[in-house]
Design a protein around this motif. Structure first.
Motif, PDB file in Angstrom:
ATOM      1  N   SER A  27       0.824  -1.213   0.000  1.00 15.92           N
ATOM      2  CA  SER A  27       0.000   0.000   0.000  1.00 15.92           C
ATOM      3  C   SER A  27       0.856   1.261   0.000  1.00 15.92           C
ATOM      4  O   SER A  27       0.560   2.209  -0.733  1.00 15.92           O
ATOM      5  CB  SER A  27      -0.930   0.021   1.218  1.00 15.92           C
ATOM      6  N   GLN A  81      -7.734   0.220  -0.201  1.00 11.03           N
ATOM      7  CA  GLN A  81      -7.791  -1.085   0.453  1.00 11.03           C
ATOM      8  C   GLN A  81      -9.084  -1.328   1.224  1.00 11.03           C
ATOM      9  O   GLN A  81      -9.634  -2.409   1.170  1.00 11.03           O
ATOM     10  CB  GLN A  81      -6.582  -1.230   1.379  1.00 11.03           C
ATOM     11  N   ASP A 101      -6.021  -1.788  -4.679  1.00  8.59           N
ATOM     12  CA  ASP A 101      -5.262  -2.265  -3.522  1.00  8.59           C
ATOM     13  C   ASP A 101      -6.130  -3.244  -2.732  1.00  8.59           C
ATOM     14  O   ASP A 101      -7.047  -2.824  -2.034  1.00  8.59           O
ATOM     15  CB  ASP A 101      -4.850  -1.070  -2.653  1.00  8.59           C
TER      16      ASP A 101
HETATM   17 MG   LIG Z   1      -1.997  -2.709   2.214  1.00  8.00          MG
END
Ligand SMILES: [Mg+2]
Ligand SMILES: Nc1ncnc2c1ncn2[C@@H]1O[C@H](COP(=O)(O)OP(=O)(O)OP(=O)(O)O)[C@@H](O)[C@H]1O
Length: 335
Positions: A54, A103, A185
């Motif tokens: 990330s 994410q 992500d």
């Molecule tokens: Mg991550």
């Protein structure tokens, strides 16, 4: 599989290094990563939790959290330097030519804003659409990502949708402006397996329809096998192996990649062996070993691995399969 010659480079990341300001000075979390994505290509970025997936992607968009910064390296998108372009230029790229799916949809959707308004926002900002045009497009997008009753859904707040629906809304926002590159992500973590597979299929479809490039970040190599063209395997903030996906499956070379692949359960395995995984844990930021970061967990470790950091080098007989491992490189030379 696409022709690898004569392709246009869309994203080019070189020697990217990201540091966290800690109590004991800066600690490296992303350590000289090289990545690239060509036009129309899908890259899978794989690695276990905390390996810097990330932060790598957030640094491209200059969205790093406080006290975390890019210390070295370059990142260009369609030939333009993302690190040095003005904030105004970057805002045009972010959410415009580069779409992001973050994410965690629970925290990255605005809980007090209707879903429709959240999808319309980038269209009004980047594409200068009128509110009414943007709403038409928002309905189209919700339909595209497989949300039933899109007109009514525009009025919903995020908490009124299921996890899978929220994830689809995030993807719709990422796709809103027809990006040239979609960075997703872990877009399917926390969803159940059938919905994960549906979302992978959806992105596959959309990629074919829209001709975009995709970077798909995950810890689940098996999930993305049918989606990606190439894979970069990350360990402790470095790329330890990269290869076309079929080549990686046929000839995984780095001991870490081999460990990741053997921890993918097969139905033919006897039940007890299904979840063999790599022992130990990755180094914490600021506590990286001197040599190869994987050395403390590596079944093939040798003395040199504790002394020097291996470079990512092409394997013999292949121009696009690389691994960063002294033992693999030596075995290749000997063969
Ligand atoms: Mg991550
Ligand atoms: N805001 C932060 N403050 C301090 N450390 C952080 C912060 N964000 C990330 N880190 C640390 O940086 C490292 C890389 O984090 P990153 O979020 O990039 O990992 P990741 O590969 O995306 O993991 P996951 O699969 O869990 O999402 C980890 O060791 C993490 O603990």
């Amino acid at each position: 599989m696409m022709d690898t010659q004569n392709r246009e480079r869309l994203l080019d990341v070189r020697a990217l290094t990201v540091e966290i300001d800690g109590r004991n000075g800066p600690a490296i979390v992303v350590d000289g990563i090289d990545l690239h994505v060509d036009k129309g290509e899908t890259l899978g970025v794989v690695g276990e939790s905390g390996c810097g997936k990330s932060l790598t992607m957030l640094s491209l968009m200059r969205l790093l959290p406080n006290k975390i910064k890019v210390a070295k390296g370059t990142a260009t998108f369609a030939g333009r330097d993302l690190q040095t372009m003005s904030n105004a230029e970057l805002r045009k790229v972010r959410g415009g030519d580069i779409g992001f799916v973050f994410q965690d949809p629970m925290t990255s959707l605005n809980p007090v804003m209707r879903v429709g308004d959240q999808i319309c926002e980038p269209l009004i900002y980047h594409r200068r659409m009128k509110k009414s045009e943007a709403r038409v497009r928002a309905v189209e997008l919700l339909r595209l990502v497989g949300i039933p009753g899109p007109e009514e859904r525009l009025q919903a707040f995020p908490h009124e949708l299921s996890g899978g629906m929220r994830q689809r809304v995030m993807i719709a926002i990422g796709l809103a402006c027809n990006p040239k590159l979609l960075i997703a992500d872990e877009p399917t973590t926390a969803l159940d397996v059938t919905i994960q597979a549906q979302i992978v299929d959806l992105v596959k479809d959309l990629r074919a329809k829209l001709g975009m490039s995709v970077v798909w970040i995950t810890h689940d190599l098996a999930l993305i096998a049918g989606l990606v063209d190439r894979v970069a395997v990350l360990y402790a903030g470095t790329v330890v192996e990269d290869a076309p996906v079929d080549e990686l499956y046929a000839r995984p070379s780095h001991p870490y990649t081999r460990g990741l692949l053997s921890s993918i359960p097969k139905l033919s395995d006897p039940p007890a062996s299904r979840l063999s995984s790599i022992g130990g844990t990755p180094p914490e930021p600021g506590r990286r070993p001197k040599g190869c970061p994987f050395a403390p967990r590596c079944p093939l470790v040798e003395a040199v691995c504790h002394e020097k950091v291996p470079r990512l080098e092409p394997l013999s007989g292949s121009s696009n399969h690389r691994a960063a491992c002294f033992v693999v490189q030596r075995m290749q030379e000997a063969a």
